[in-house]
Design an enzyme around this catalytic site. Structure first.
Site, PDB file in Angstrom:
ATOM      1  CD  GLU A 103      -2.753   1.243   2.441  1.00  0.00           C
ATOM      2  OE1 GLU A 103      -2.708   0.366   3.311  1.00  0.00           O
ATOM      3  OE2 GLU A 103      -3.517   2.228   2.492  1.00  0.00           O
ATOM      4  NE  ARG A 146       3.760  -7.875  10.776  1.00  0.00           N
ATOM      5  CZ  ARG A 146       3.105  -7.184   9.834  1.00  0.00           C
ATOM      6  NH1 ARG A 146       2.083  -7.707   9.208  1.00  0.00           N
ATOM      7  NH2 ARG A 146       3.449  -5.967   9.537  1.00  0.00           N
ATOM      8  CE  LYS A 156       3.048   0.136   4.999  1.00  0.00           C
ATOM      9  NZ  LYS A 156       2.493   0.065   3.661  1.00  0.00           N
TER      10      LYS A 156
HETATM   11  P1  ATP Z   1       2.541  -2.176   8.096  1.00  0.00           P
HETATM   12  O1  ATP Z   1       1.893  -3.120   9.077  1.00  0.00           O
HETATM   13  O2  ATP Z   1       3.970  -1.889   8.352  1.00  0.00           O
HETATM   14  O3  ATP Z   1       1.745  -0.937   7.815  1.00  0.00           O
HETATM   15  P2  ATP Z   1       1.412  -3.432   5.853  1.00  0.00           P
HETATM   16  O4  ATP Z   1       1.214  -4.892   5.943  1.00  0.00           O
HETATM   17  O5  ATP Z   1       0.209  -2.593   6.025  1.00  0.00           O
HETATM   18  O6  ATP Z   1       2.607  -3.004   6.776  1.00  0.00           O
HETATM   19  P3  ATP Z   1       1.628  -3.358   3.043  1.00  0.00           P
HETATM   20  O7  ATP Z   1       2.102  -2.235   2.213  1.00  0.00           O
HETATM   21  O8  ATP Z   1       0.211  -3.730   2.994  1.00  0.00           O
HETATM   22  O9  ATP Z   1       2.058  -3.002   4.507  1.00  0.00           O
HETATM   23  O10 ATP Z   1       2.535  -4.629   2.818  1.00  0.00           O
HETATM   24  C1  ATP Z   1       2.856  -5.151   1.552  1.00  0.00           C
HETATM   25  C2  ATP Z   1       3.204  -6.604   1.714  1.00  0.00           C
HETATM   26  O11 ATP Z   1       4.288  -6.755   2.608  1.00  0.00           O
HETATM   27  C3  ATP Z   1       2.040  -7.373   2.284  1.00  0.00           C
HETATM   28  O12 ATP Z   1       1.900  -8.577   1.555  1.00  0.00           O
HETATM   29  C4  ATP Z   1       2.443  -7.634   3.700  1.00  0.00           C
HETATM   30  O13 ATP Z   1       1.897  -8.827   4.172  1.00  0.00           O
HETATM   31  C5  ATP Z   1       3.968  -7.689   3.611  1.00  0.00           C
HETATM   32  N1  ATP Z   1       4.575  -7.307   4.885  1.00  0.00           N
HETATM   33  C6  ATP Z   1       4.346  -6.189   5.595  1.00  0.00           C
HETATM   34  N2  ATP Z   1       5.039  -6.196   6.751  1.00  0.00           N
HETATM   35  C7  ATP Z   1       5.745  -7.360   6.758  1.00  0.00           C
HETATM   36  C8  ATP Z   1       6.648  -7.988   7.686  1.00  0.00           C
HETATM   37  N3  ATP Z   1       6.993  -7.397   8.829  1.00  0.00           N
HETATM   38  N4  ATP Z   1       7.178  -9.180   7.367  1.00  0.00           N
HETATM   39  C9  ATP Z   1       6.856  -9.780   6.205  1.00  0.00           C
HETATM   40  N5  ATP Z   1       6.007  -9.266   5.293  1.00  0.00           N
HETATM   41  C10 ATP Z   1       5.441  -8.075   5.565  1.00  0.00           C
HETATM   42 MG    MG Z   2      -1.372  -3.953   4.514  1.00  0.00          MG
END
Ligand code: ATP
Ligand code: MG
Length: 586
Positions: free
Chosen positions: A55, A281, A291
């Site tokens: 995102e 994760r 984030k």
């Molecule tokens: P955050 O929780 O930091 O806001 P998010 O999951 O909302 O992260 P996205 O931009 O939606 O961020 O993530 C893109 C991809 O990266 C998704 O498939 C998500 O599952 C993966 N991802 C995000 N954080 C991690 C992590 N700590 N370890 C592994 N994969 C991750």
């Molecule tokens: Mg997300």
């Protein structure tokens, strides 16, 4: 060279590692076994198509790197494809700045999405038409309950929910209202489109989830074209289906959403049915990874932007001096698992040390200088002594470093009244100057008022130079140094962890900000470096002997005003952790 094996947690030597690698060719992780099975049963006609779906609401972090390496890596291993898809369904928080940074980071990590750069917003019209289809099938309805009421009606884990009074609207009324939602006839938040599934489902995600909301916000790609936006749980499976994704790999918190993922796809009935697979994760000690929290650090000025070298963002790690190879290696070693755990940040540091050990030239830099005068060395004389660029790789050759009567050494390398086992310089004692002579300390000159040592006076033994008659003479300590008249000055920045606590996000912590390390940046302004470094390019990496690995800052460093970031010290706490108290491998 040694290597960490995530399975039996040992450090192995080269031969053992090679054997393990051969074994690893056969051993597969749980995602690979799912794909292998799908290939055997021909579910996707042997196709493997993954996607990385960020995102664009912030910069990518090391957790995302794990997901990138996994998705692009799987596609590579199976001769498949991996798309870069921006999951841009929430215009309030998203921005084109983030889109650009994400592309730069994925590319820098070494992955190529070719022409497959997609945006969920490109599918808005199609997603709308799918919603119309669901309404016509009697599987979606417009609901006028407020957000609070929807929550109240949803029930709890132990109690079923209640049907919305709007649940049984006719298809015609729903079509009319949904069309008018799109046309902008209703205020934000006044109505939503919901899936009609089961308010008594044991899975809360299946209790008539919201599919569309009204939101007047300018989208960074579609502008003001839309005032209704699809929810993640609706847009994501359909975007996967539209792109022909076979394996939709996501993090564990989406496990409970999988029935909804499947429901959306089955009811809209696209040709392929992607399979959602969840993995744990990445969490890192002394690090926050959400984030939202990283944005707080940036917006409230606790760090110098998203690419501050202390940040766990990919841009921060890059600016700090991490290499893409070291991050890929790290992601490889941590592997993929089905249950959450926290990885010691020392492993990430171990990976960059391993990568730079053979790559980075070794140079001498004095971070906290004190003058050393060699009384029996002729004034005005300069010798150019030979120094190896990297003893690990003799093919990198040698360079000449100037030696003269006045040098700088580290203040900590001299002690007037040394404690036992102090093998550095002290009055009457001898040490070797690296690549040069053995010197003996005779006396010191101090500031009379403060007692501070201003100069250390020594004599040298001309026979102890490399190749000289007494070159083999042994002394206990070897010090690094630079010639005072030739040294260049630079600023050096040393970093601690942003958070003192191993687990800054632990539940006991009322606020993660309480755990912030106020001393995570130390700036040393008048460091003395070998003249060779005057032309160091931004982004280039060196080992400063005895101090660690450093990188020329790409933002602040200018010719004549050099700034170096310490990537990591030389002390490998990971390798130490993996060895027993007697230095034996555990
Ligand atoms: P955050 O929780 O930091 O806001 P998010 O999951 O909302 O992260 P996205 O931009 O939606 O961020 O993530 C893109 C991809 O990266 C998704 O498939 C998500 O599952 C993966 N991802 C995000 N954080 C991690 C992590 N700590 N370890 C592994 N994969 C991750
Ligand atoms: Mg997300």
């Amino acid at each position: 060279m040694t290597g960490y094996n995530p399975v039996d947690k040992t450090i192995k030597d080269g031969d053992e590692r090679e054997q393990d690698c051969n074994a690893a060719v056969q051993s597969v992780n749980f995602i690979q076994s799912i794909i292998n099975q799908d290939n055997e049963t021909n579910v996707y006609n042997g196709r493997v198509h993954t996607r990385f779906p960020p995102e664009p609401n912030g910069y990518l972090h090391i957790g995302h790197a794990k997901s990138i390496c996994l998705n692009f890596g799987i596609a590579q291993q199976y001769g498949g494809l991996c798309n870069l898809r921006f999951d841009d369904t929430n215009p309030a928080k998203e921005d084109v700045e983030y889109v650009e940074s994400i592309k730069e980071d994925v590319r820098w990590l070494g992955f190529d999405w070719e022409d497959r750069e997609y945006y969920a917003s490109d599918y808005f019209e199609q997603l709308y038409q799918y919603a119309v289809k669901l309404i016509k099938m009697g599987k979606a309805y417009v609901c006028d309950l407020s957000a609070d009421e929807i929550r109240d009606y949803r029930g709890t884990l132990t109690q079923p929910g209640k049907n919305s009074p709007y649940r049984d609207r006719s298809v015609e009324e729903n079509l009319d209202l949904f069309q008018r939602m799109r046309a902008g006839e209703f205020p934000d938040g006044s109505r939503v489109l919901r899936a009609k599934i089961d308010m008594a489902s044991p899975n809360l995600n299946m209790r008539d989830p919201v599919l569309y909301r009204i939101l007047r916000a300018t989208h960074h790609r579609t502008g003001d074209e839309w005032c209704i936006y699809p929810m993640y749980d609706y847009a994501h499976p359909l975007s996967d289906a539209i792109e022909g994704i076979t394996h939709s790999i996501c993090t564990l918190e989406f496990e409970d959403h999988r029935p909804l993922y499947d429901w959306v796809i089955e009811n809209v009935d696209p040709e392929v049915h992607p399979k959602q697979i969840e993995f744990a994760r990445l969490n890192l000690t002394n690090t926050v990874m959400s984030k939202r929290k990283l944005r707080k650090l940036v917006e409230e000025g606790y760090v110098d932007g998203w690419d501050d070298p202390r940040m766990p963002t990919i841009s921060g790690l890059r600016r700090r001096g991490y290499t893409p190879e070291s991050i890929r290696d790290f992601c490889d070693r941590i592997g993929v698992a089905k249950s959450n755990s926290t990885v010691d940040i020392a492993l990430l540091e171990h990976c960059i040390r391993e990568d730079l050990m053979a790559k980075a030239p070794r140079v001498m830099a004095v971070l906290n200088p004190v003058k050393l005068v060699i009384e029996n060395y002729p004034e005005g004389k300069v010798e150019y002594l030979e120094a190896e660029n990297n003893p690990e790789r003799p093919e990198l050759g040698t360079r000449k470093i100037p030696f003269s009567r006045e040098l700088y050494i580290e203040r900590e390398d001299f002690c007037e009244v040394p404690p036992p086992k102090f093998f550095r310089l002290s009055p009457g004692k001898e040490v070797r100057l690296k690549n040069a002579y053995i010197i003996k300390c005779n006396n010191v000159i101090k500031d009379e008022a403060t007692g501070e040592i201003l100069e250390i006076h020594c004599t040298y033994d001309p026979d102890t130079k490399s190749g000289g008659p007494a070159s083999g003479k042994k002394v206990k300590g070897t010090l690094h140094w630079v010639s005072a008249g030739h040294a260049i000055e630079a600023e050096v920045r040393l970093y601690g962890y942003l958070f003192n606590d191993e687990d800054p996000e632990s539940e006991e912590a009322a606020d993660f900000m309480e755990k912030l390390n106020k001393d995570s940046l130390q700036r040393l302004y008048c460091c003395k470096l070998e003249p060779e470094l005057a032309n160091a390019e931004p982004g280039s990496r060196y080992q400063f002997i005895r101090h660690g690995y450093f990188c020329v800052d790409t933002v602040c460093s200018k010719p004549g005003n050099l700034v170096f970031n310490r990537i990591v010290s030389l002390k490998d706490t990971w390798a130490k952790l993996m060895k027993g108290p007697e230095g034996k491998t555990k």
